[in-house]
Design a protein around this motif. Structure first.
Motif, PDB file in Angstrom:
ATOM      1  N   ASP A  89     -48.156  47.776  10.246  1.00 23.08           N
ATOM      2  CA  ASP A  89     -47.343  47.193   9.179  1.00 23.08           C
ATOM      3  C   ASP A  89     -46.931  48.267   8.162  1.00 23.08           C
ATOM      4  O   ASP A  89     -45.792  48.305   7.709  1.00 23.08           O
ATOM      5  N   ILE A  90     -47.875  49.178   7.846  1.00 22.29           N
ATOM      6  CA  ILE A  90     -47.568  50.252   6.894  1.00 22.29           C
ATOM      7  C   ILE A  90     -46.504  51.179   7.458  1.00 22.29           C
ATOM      8  O   ILE A  90     -45.560  51.598   6.772  1.00 22.29           O
ATOM      9  N   LYS A  91     -46.616  51.484   8.744  1.00 25.80           N
ATOM     10  CA  LYS A  91     -45.664  52.405   9.370  1.00 25.80           C
ATOM     11  C   LYS A  91     -44.277  51.785   9.469  1.00 25.80           C
ATOM     12  O   LYS A  91     -43.268  52.478   9.328  1.00 25.80           O
ATOM     13  N   VAL A  92     -44.212  50.483   9.702  1.00 23.48           N
ATOM     14  CA  VAL A  92     -42.910  49.813   9.772  1.00 23.48           C
ATOM     15  C   VAL A  92     -42.240  49.825   8.400  1.00 23.48           C
ATOM     16  O   VAL A  92     -41.024  50.054   8.282  1.00 23.48           O
ATOM     17  N   GLN A  93     -43.034  49.576   7.343  1.00 24.84           N
ATOM     18  CA  GLN A  93     -42.473  49.614   5.993  1.00 24.84           C
ATOM     19  C   GLN A  93     -41.966  51.022   5.642  1.00 24.84           C
ATOM     20  O   GLN A  93     -40.908  51.180   5.037  1.00 24.84           O
ATOM     21  N   LYS A  94     -42.728  52.026   6.046  1.00 24.52           N
ATOM     22  CA  LYS A  94     -42.312  53.406   5.798  1.00 24.52           C
ATOM     23  C   LYS A  94     -41.016  53.720   6.536  1.00 24.52           C
ATOM     24  O   LYS A  94     -40.112  54.370   5.995  1.00 24.52           O
ATOM     25  N   LEU A  95     -40.912  53.242   7.766  1.00 25.88           N
ATOM     26  CA  LEU A  95     -39.694  53.469   8.543  1.00 25.88           C
ATOM     27  C   LEU A  95     -38.512  52.754   7.908  1.00 25.88           C
ATOM     28  O   LEU A  95     -37.391  53.268   7.896  1.00 25.88           O
ATOM     29  N   GLN A  96     -38.742  51.585   7.363  1.00 25.61           N
ATOM     30  CA  GLN A  96     -37.665  50.827   6.728  1.00 25.61           C
ATOM     31  C   GLN A  96     -37.127  51.571   5.511  1.00 25.61           C
ATOM     32  O   GLN A  96     -35.916  51.574   5.252  1.00 25.61           O
ATOM     33  N   GLN A  97     -38.020  52.242   4.761  1.00 32.42           N
ATOM     34  CA  GLN A  97     -37.574  53.025   3.615  1.00 32.42           C
ATOM     35  C   GLN A  97     -36.726  54.217   4.065  1.00 32.42           C
ATOM     36  O   GLN A  97     -35.729  54.576   3.429  1.00 32.42           O
ATOM     37  N   LYS A  98     -37.096  54.823   5.157  1.00 35.73           N
ATOM     38  CA  LYS A  98     -36.355  55.969   5.652  1.00 35.73           C
ATOM     39  C   LYS A  98     -34.964  55.597   6.154  1.00 35.73           C
ATOM     40  O   LYS A  98     -34.035  56.409   6.093  1.00 35.73           O
ATOM     41  N   LEU A  99     -34.823  54.365   6.670  1.00 30.54           N
ATOM     42  CA  LEU A  99     -33.558  53.943   7.283  1.00 30.54           C
ATOM     43  C   LEU A  99     -32.728  53.049   6.365  1.00 30.54           C
ATOM     44  O   LEU A  99     -31.855  52.306   6.834  1.00 30.54           O
ATOM     45  N   ALA A 100     -32.991  53.125   5.079  1.00 28.33           N
ATOM     46  CA  ALA A 100     -32.322  52.216   4.146  1.00 28.33           C
ATOM     47  C   ALA A 100     -30.813  52.459   4.085  1.00 28.33           C
ATOM     48  O   ALA A 100     -30.039  51.535   3.800  1.00 28.33           O
ATOM     49  N   ASP A 101     -30.357  53.667   4.406  1.00 29.01           N
ATOM     50  CA  ASP A 101     -28.933  54.004   4.293  1.00 29.01           C
ATOM     51  C   ASP A 101     -28.187  53.939   5.622  1.00 29.01           C
ATOM     52  O   ASP A 101     -27.023  54.342   5.684  1.00 29.01           O
ATOM     53  N   ASP A 102     -28.818  53.444   6.657  1.00 30.52           N
ATOM     54  CA  ASP A 102     -28.190  53.394   7.982  1.00 30.52           C
ATOM     55  C   ASP A 102     -28.134  51.935   8.450  1.00 30.52           C
ATOM     56  O   ASP A 102     -29.139  51.373   8.901  1.00 30.52           O
ATOM     57  N   PRO A 103     -26.964  51.277   8.337  1.00 30.45           N
ATOM     58  CA  PRO A 103     -26.871  49.848   8.720  1.00 30.45           C
ATOM     59  C   PRO A 103     -27.235  49.596  10.179  1.00 30.45           C
ATOM     60  O   PRO A 103     -27.897  48.589  10.486  1.00 30.45           O
ATOM     61  N   ASP A 104     -26.805  50.475  11.078  1.00 29.40           N
ATOM     62  CA  ASP A 104     -27.114  50.275  12.497  1.00 29.40           C
ATOM     63  C   ASP A 104     -28.617  50.320  12.743  1.00 29.40           C
ATOM     64  O   ASP A 104     -29.168  49.489  13.469  1.00 29.40           O
ATOM     65  N   GLN A 105     -29.263  51.295  12.116  1.00 26.89           N
ATOM     66  CA  GLN A 105     -30.702  51.400  12.289  1.00 26.89           C
ATOM     67  C   GLN A 105     -31.433  50.244  11.600  1.00 26.89           C
ATOM     68  O   GLN A 105     -32.476  49.778  12.090  1.00 26.89           O
ATOM     69  N   GLN A 106     -30.885  49.736  10.492  1.00 24.95           N
ATOM     70  CA  GLN A 106     -31.477  48.581   9.824  1.00 24.95           C
ATOM     71  C   GLN A 106     -31.427  47.351  10.729  1.00 24.95           C
ATOM     72  O   GLN A 106     -32.372  46.557  10.800  1.00 24.95           O
ATOM     73  N   GLN A 107     -30.319  47.223  11.443  1.00 23.65           N
ATOM     74  CA  GLN A 107     -30.190  46.097  12.377  1.00 23.65           C
ATOM     75  C   GLN A 107     -31.227  46.205  13.496  1.00 23.65           C
ATOM     76  O   GLN A 107     -31.882  45.216  13.856  1.00 23.65           O
ATOM     77  N   GLN A 108     -31.386  47.402  14.031  1.00 21.87           N
ATOM     78  CA  GLN A 108     -32.377  47.605  15.088  1.00 21.87           C
ATOM     79  C   GLN A 108     -33.800  47.402  14.543  1.00 21.87           C
ATOM     80  O   GLN A 108     -34.674  46.874  15.245  1.00 21.87           O
ATOM     81  N   LEU A 109     -34.021  47.816  13.286  1.00 24.67           N
ATOM     82  CA  LEU A 109     -35.332  47.647  12.693  1.00 24.67           C
ATOM     83  C   LEU A 109     -35.667  46.167  12.498  1.00 24.67           C
ATOM     84  O   LEU A 109     -36.815  45.738  12.707  1.00 24.67           O
ATOM     85  N   THR A 110     -34.662  45.378  12.108  1.00 24.94           N
ATOM     86  CA  THR A 110     -34.884  43.916  11.983  1.00 24.94           C
ATOM     87  C   THR A 110     -35.272  43.318  13.324  1.00 24.94           C
ATOM     88  O   THR A 110     -36.197  42.488  13.420  1.00 24.94           O
ATOM     89  N   LYS A 111     -34.580  43.741  14.369  1.00 23.46           N
ATOM     90  CA  LYS A 111     -34.911  43.280  15.710  1.00 23.46           C
ATOM     91  C   LYS A 111     -36.323  43.699  16.096  1.00 23.46           C
ATOM     92  O   LYS A 111     -37.085  42.921  16.695  1.00 23.46           O
TER      93      LYS A 111
END
Length: 464
Positions: A89-111
């Motif tokens: 859970d911590i690593k996913v949150q960290k990854l979400q912070q890193k990808l905050a400026d990339d809409p495509d990656q945000q979509q993949q992260l939601t999935k």
């Protein structure tokens, strides 16, 4: 103030150079800023790829813990599963912070988060069935199939995200390479233009500079020729004077000995023979000093260090010098510490100490003692020659090691002014140093410092 034509060209050239340098500096600054941004982007991309890899590894570790618990019922495996899920859970949150400026990656992260939640739910069902005692393959089969499908989807999602980051990394690297290439071209062009402008400007001054250099070269040549002529005259005058006196003594003593019609006592014969020997030794020492300086100036003075007994060498040296001098000077030898053997060039050392001791006797009275002190440190040997003679005035001390230089208080004491120059040359070849401490009327002390880099100082007695 009105500038000449040359001055206007120089001012214009410098102005253009400053303009080009300013433009190049501005472009280089912008380029450097872009390089910094690209570097930060590459760093962030690498961190994202590392987080993606860590998430996949954590999911694998959690799955291994769950399977261990289902198969063997080990509580440690179950604990391993829960710890892995907490860190996930911590690593996913960290990854979400890193990808905050990339809409495509945000979509993949939601999935990915939905798939992880689905996997957590499947794992809970599997663990609950295990706790109810329903861990057979038939009961767990449908959960295993769903878990495998979920794992494949998670792998595909992570692979897609990693591929996306690799593409971004390649783009950043290409941008960095392009920026570096453009910066090199701009700086090269700016340097070339500045050089061309300066070359054109200074070409106007070239003729004047050449003429000035030719004039200075002629002046230096004339000065060198004059100095060389003075040195030659001084040298030949010194040699003729130094050789005339002992030759006259030798000739006169030999003529007296040749007169057979006179009755000579043994004492008078020995006195004339001694005068001949002393004069011959003086001439030999002068020739030796001249030869040593000549070979040193030509770079042909050889250096052959060998292991030698320092105390025996000093004692033999003192005996040689006392034997060569008619007056009975007292030379006291002092050995401090346990310095018995060292690796030195015996010929060079003999020239150094013999000249220093000869000078000490020459400028001291026979009633005063002269001291030769030997001491050592782990990698250094020291020789000190100390007398209580006439001393050396301070204004002459800085030129004392130059050929033909003598102090103004030597009076009628004969000398060539070559002894200390020979000492200096021998020390330079030996990588040594010499220190002078002298006061007029109180005496002089020369301290010679010789390094020991290869063999070192051998303390104590050498075993056979």
């Amino acid at each position: 103030m009105k500038l000449s034509l040359e001055g206007k060209w120089i001012a214009s050239g410098f102005s253009l150079c400053l303009l080009f340098m300013g433009i190049v500096s501005l472009i280089s600054y912008q380029n450097a800023t872009q390089l910094i941004l690209s570097s930060n982007k590459v760093k962030e991309t690498n961190e994202v790829m590392k987080n993606i890899t860590d998430i996949f590894a954590t999911l694998t570790d959690a799955e291994a813990g769950r399977r261990g618990y289902i198969l063997y019922g080990e509580q440690l495996e179950l604990k391993r599963y829960y710890q892995a899920m907490e860190s996930l859970d911590i690593k996913v949150q960290k990854l979400q912070q890193k990808l905050a400026d990339d809409p495509d990656q945000q979509q993949q992260l939601t999935k990915l988060k939905l798939l992880i939640n689905q996997r957590i739910e499947l794992s809970k069902q599997s663990i609950n069935l295990k706790e109810l005692g329903k861990s057979t393959f038939a009961v767990q089969a449908h959960l295993v199939n769903q878990s495998n499908q979920n794992r494949n989807q998670i792998r595909q999602t992570l692979t897609h995200m990693q591929t996306r980051e690799e593409e971004l990394l390649q783009i950043s690297v290409r941008h960095s390479q392009d920026n570096i290439h453009n910066r090199m071209l701009i700086e090269l062009l700016g340097t070339f233009l500045s050089f061309a402008i300066l070359l054109g400007v200074y070409a106007l001054l070239y003729q004047q500079l050449v003429k000035r250099q030719e004039a200075e070269a002629i002046q230096r040549t004339l000065a060198q020729e004059k100095e060389l002529s003075e040195l030659k005259l001084q040298f030949f005058s010194m040699v003729s004077h130094e050789f005339r006196t002992p030759l006259s003594i030798i000739l006169g003593s030999a003529q007296l000995l040749a007169q057979s019609n006179q009755q000579w006592t043994e004492e008078k014969k020995l006195k004339n023979l001694y005068r001949i020997q002393s004069s011959a030794r003086s001439m030999n020492q002068l020739l030796t000093d001249i030869l040593t300086l000549t070979r040193a100036e030509a770079g042909k003075l050889e250096f052959h260090p060998e292991l030698m007994d320092l105390e025996a060498f000093c004692i033999n040296l003192i005996e040689d010098i006392q034997f060569a001098n008619r007056q009975n000077y007292t030379i006291k030898f002092i050995s401090q510490g346990n310095c018995t053997h060292a690796k030195l060039d015996e010929k060079l050392l003999y020239s150094i100490l013999s000249n220093l001791l000869s000078n000490a006797m020459k400028y001291s009275s026979p009633e005063e003692s002269i001291f030769l002190t030997l001491s050592c440190e782990p990698h250094t040997i020291f020789f000190q020659v100390k007398d209580n003679g006439i001393g050396i005035p301070s204004e002459f001390q800085q030129h004392l090691f130059l050929p033909f230089h003598r102090a103004n208080n030597v009076g009628k004491v004969v000398g060539s002014g070559l002894g200390l120059a020979v000492v200096k040359k021998c020390l330079e070849i030996h990588n040594g140093e010499i220190y002078l401490d002298s006061k007029v009327g109180e005496g002089t002390s020369f301290t010679v410092k010789l390094p020991q880099q290869e063999a070192g100082i051998l303390k104590g007695k050498l075993s056979s």
